[in-house]
Design a protein around this motif. Structure first.
Motif, mmCIF file in Angstrom:
data_model
loop_
_atom_site.group_PDB
_atom_site.id
_atom_site.type_symbol
_atom_site.label_atom_id
_atom_site.label_comp_id
_atom_site.label_asym_id
_atom_site.label_seq_id
_atom_site.Cartn_x
_atom_site.Cartn_y
_atom_site.Cartn_z
ATOM 1 N N CYS A 53 89.672 -22.551 -16.235
ATOM 2 C CA CYS A 53 88.926 -23.786 -16.022
ATOM 3 C C CYS A 53 88.044 -23.663 -14.781
ATOM 4 C CB CYS A 53 89.915 -24.936 -15.847
ATOM 5 S SG CYS A 53 89.149 -26.471 -15.342
ATOM 6 N N THR B 74 85.176 -35.176 -17.490
ATOM 7 C CA THR B 74 86.528 -35.089 -18.034
ATOM 8 C C THR B 74 86.541 -35.687 -19.426
ATOM 9 O OG1 THR B 74 87.200 -37.229 -17.187
ATOM 10 C CG2 THR B 74 87.539 -35.358 -15.735
ATOM 11 N N HIS C 155 91.882 -29.344 -4.909
ATOM 12 C CA HIS C 155 92.254 -27.947 -5.142
ATOM 13 C C HIS C 155 93.552 -27.607 -4.447
ATOM 14 C CE1 HIS C 155 89.747 -25.464 -7.535
ATOM 15 N NE2 HIS C 155 88.691 -26.176 -7.165
ATOM 16 N N TRP D 141 93.415 -34.865 -10.074
ATOM 17 C CA TRP D 141 91.961 -34.666 -10.136
ATOM 18 C C TRP D 141 91.233 -35.982 -10.265
ATOM 19 C CZ3 TRP D 141 90.083 -30.015 -8.975
ATOM 20 C CH2 TRP D 141 91.008 -28.983 -8.962
ATOM 21 N N ARG E 44 86.931 -25.938 -12.967
ATOM 22 C CA ARG E 44 87.235 -26.918 -11.926
ATOM 23 C C ARG E 44 88.528 -26.592 -11.195
ATOM 24 N NH1 ARG E 44 87.644 -33.465 -11.929
ATOM 25 N NH2 ARG E 44 89.093 -33.215 -13.644
ATOM 26 N N CYS E 45 89.611 -26.367 -11.927
ATOM 27 C CA CYS E 45 90.895 -26.183 -11.239
ATOM 28 C C CYS E 45 91.393 -24.746 -11.335
ATOM 29 C CB CYS E 45 91.943 -27.146 -11.798
ATOM 30 S SG CYS E 45 92.425 -26.801 -13.496
ATOM 31 N N CYS F 293 93.588 -30.382 -15.737
ATOM 32 C CA CYS F 293 92.765 -31.360 -15.017
ATOM 33 C C CYS F 293 91.887 -32.186 -15.939
ATOM 34 C CB CYS F 293 91.938 -30.683 -13.933
ATOM 35 S SG CYS F 293 90.529 -29.735 -14.553
ATOM 36 N N GLU G 14 88.004 -37.528 -7.886
ATOM 37 C CA GLU G 14 86.708 -37.591 -8.535
ATOM 38 C C GLU G 14 85.662 -38.361 -7.746
ATOM 39 O OE1 GLU G 14 87.059 -38.886 -12.625
ATOM 40 O OE2 GLU G 14 87.713 -36.847 -13.075
ATOM 41 N N ILE H 128 81.469 -32.062 -13.486
ATOM 42 C CA ILE H 128 82.449 -31.773 -14.530
ATOM 43 C C ILE H 128 82.801 -33.094 -15.179
ATOM 44 C CG2 ILE H 128 84.866 -31.177 -14.916
ATOM 45 C CD1 ILE H 128 83.481 -28.669 -14.666
ATOM 46 N N ALA I 90 89.291 -31.499 -17.626
ATOM 47 C CA ALA I 90 87.859 -31.201 -17.671
ATOM 48 C C ALA I 90 87.476 -30.856 -19.106
ATOM 49 C CB ALA I 90 87.534 -30.042 -16.746
ATOM 50 N N SER J 126 84.000 -26.079 -6.369
ATOM 51 C CA SER J 126 84.037 -26.745 -7.666
ATOM 52 C C SER J 126 82.617 -27.115 -8.085
ATOM 53 C CB SER J 126 84.919 -27.984 -7.592
ATOM 54 O OG SER J 126 84.460 -28.832 -6.568
#
Lengths: 213, 212
Positions: free
Chosen positions: A37, B12, B136, B203, A39-40, A20, B207, B10, A22, B6
């Motif tokens: 991770c 990226t 997810h 993802w 997040r995922c 993902c 976002e 986060i 992150a 989540s």
């Protein structure tokens, strides 16, 4: 590009989740622990004790089993006093006549060639490292290939196919399983075990560390 | 930590102006072309990913049609030949009373391929369009599609094993039909479709979800 040196140091302390993207702090994962991770929840790193030695042993075992699986009779079919033995090779060659000929190559690749190439590739990459040597030449390339082949090595799918075929033929004739069948079953078990010990990111990190040292 | 779902913020690698390697996770400056750790080609996002996915998916669906129309295998027994399509084979298995195996073949050759077509199309669409399904769940869906794809090959293997076992010297002969090849192609094409999908797009799409 004039790359500021401090920045590249920072880059080494970060890791991007392969699934993902992150951006995470690259903590050193202890053996036996699992880093995933946030997040995922994809598992990023999961080093296992003696993983390298175990993978090599299992890959070797798998190679030997594959040799047995190819050359010994796979299935035996008996009907009306006649016995027909079929080896893995016969199964591969089943499509060799007529329009389905190209499937022969695909079958050989999926069942035998690709799994074998993966075992050999892993041995080539991890073998020298298990002895504490520098990784072999082109180890990175070979490992990338091994990972790319992963979805295409379909030994375990083949085993389920055998089970289905057995039930289909069971009414027609008496079927017994040859030694190669059991070799192949063991091969699937070994492959699954081996893949469980494998942590892709860990292998890459080890490769990188060993290469520079 | 577990019950928050989540975590809120986060960052990226792309947001940070960096490129993450999808193979080994190493972070690079955006000017880097190949990963210094594993040698993989680095891409901020695979821009052509969706095109590749659609192309392979459509190819997979097209070859899946003859796979169902033409015979998967032909059984020649005492002079007369019966040809079986995929569905025909499943029905015949059910007549013989082997519902378990009929189930496996039905799931592997009909349910999984069709579900895969739908799932990949859905995932590809939701990258550009807004949907209710959370990232997810879509991520899980993608992992399932990626994992399950190869299992559709079962029927091709079954045909190969049957035709190698049941040969001329028996009362019956089984020969593979042309559908086997188009079915194998269909499985391979959809596997490539799933493999060319850039997971990170799932993802990215989610976002800005909470903000709207």
């Amino acid at each position: 590009m004039s790359t500021p040196a401090p920045l590249s140091c920072d880059l080494d302390r970060m890791i991007a989740c392969p699934a993902c993207d992150a951006l995470l702090a690259d903590i050193s994962v202890e053996t036996g622990e699992t880093a995933s991770c946030p997040r995922c929840h994809t598992v990023i790193e999961a080093p296992r004790p003696l993983a390298m030695t175990r993978i090599i042993m299992l890959a070797l075992a798998a190679l030997i089993l594959m040799i047995a699986a190819v050359f010994f009779p796979f299935l035996e079919l008996g009907a009306a006093g006649m016995v027909r033995r079929s080896s893995l090779l016969d199964t591969v060659m089943a499509f060799a006549t007529g329009l389905t000929a190209p499937l022969t190559i695909a079958m050989a690749a999926l069942i035998v060639i690709l799994p074998v190439s993966r075992f050999l590739a892993l041995l080539y990459v991890l073998g020298p490292m298990a002895f504490g040597w520098h990784p072999a030449r082109h180890a990175a390339k070979v490992f990338r290939l091994a990972e790319a082949l992963r979805p295409w090595a379909m030994a375990e799918v083949f085993i389920v196919g055998v089970a289905v075929a057995l039930v289909k033929v069971a009414g027609l004739a008496h079927v017994s399983l040859g030694p190669a069948f059991w070799a192949f079953v063991a091969l699937v078990v070994v492959t699954v075990l081996k893949d469980n010990f494998m942590s892709r990111v860990t292998v890459w990190k080890t490769l990188e560390a060993r290469r520079t040292s | 930590m577990e019950n928050t779902g989540s975590p809120p913020h986060i960052l990226t690698a792309r947001d940070a102006g960096l490129i993450g390697c999808t193979q080994c996770g190493k972070v690079h400056l955006p000017t880097t072309a190949t990963c210094s750790r594993c040698g993989a080609t680095l891409q901020m996002r695979d821009k052509a990913s969706l095109q590749k996915v659609w192309a392979w998916l459509i190819a997979g669906i097209i070859v899946y049609i003859p796979a169902n129309l033409y015979p998967m295998l032909a059984t020649a027994s005492l002079g007369h030949t019966t040809e079986n399509t995929i569905v025909g084979g499943v029905i015949e298995l059910m007549h013989h009373g082997s519902y378990g195996v009929a189930g496996i073949v039905f799931v592997a050759s009909i349910v999984i391929p069709v579900a895969k077509f739908i799932a990949i199309a859905f995932l590809a669409l939701t990258v550009t369009r807004r949907v209710r399904m959370s990232a997810h769940h879509r991520h899980t869906l993608f992992e399932v599609v990626e994992f399950i794809g190869r299992w559709s090959m079962i029927d091709v293997f079954v045909v190969a094993i049957l035709s190698s076992l049941v040969r001329l010297d028996f009362a019956a002969t089984i020969t593979p039909g042309i559908a086997a090849i188009s079915f194998a192609l269909s499985v391979a094409f959809t596997m490539i479709a799933a493999l060319s999908f850039d997971e990170r797009l799932i993802w990215d799409a989610s976002e800005d979800e909470p903000r709207e």
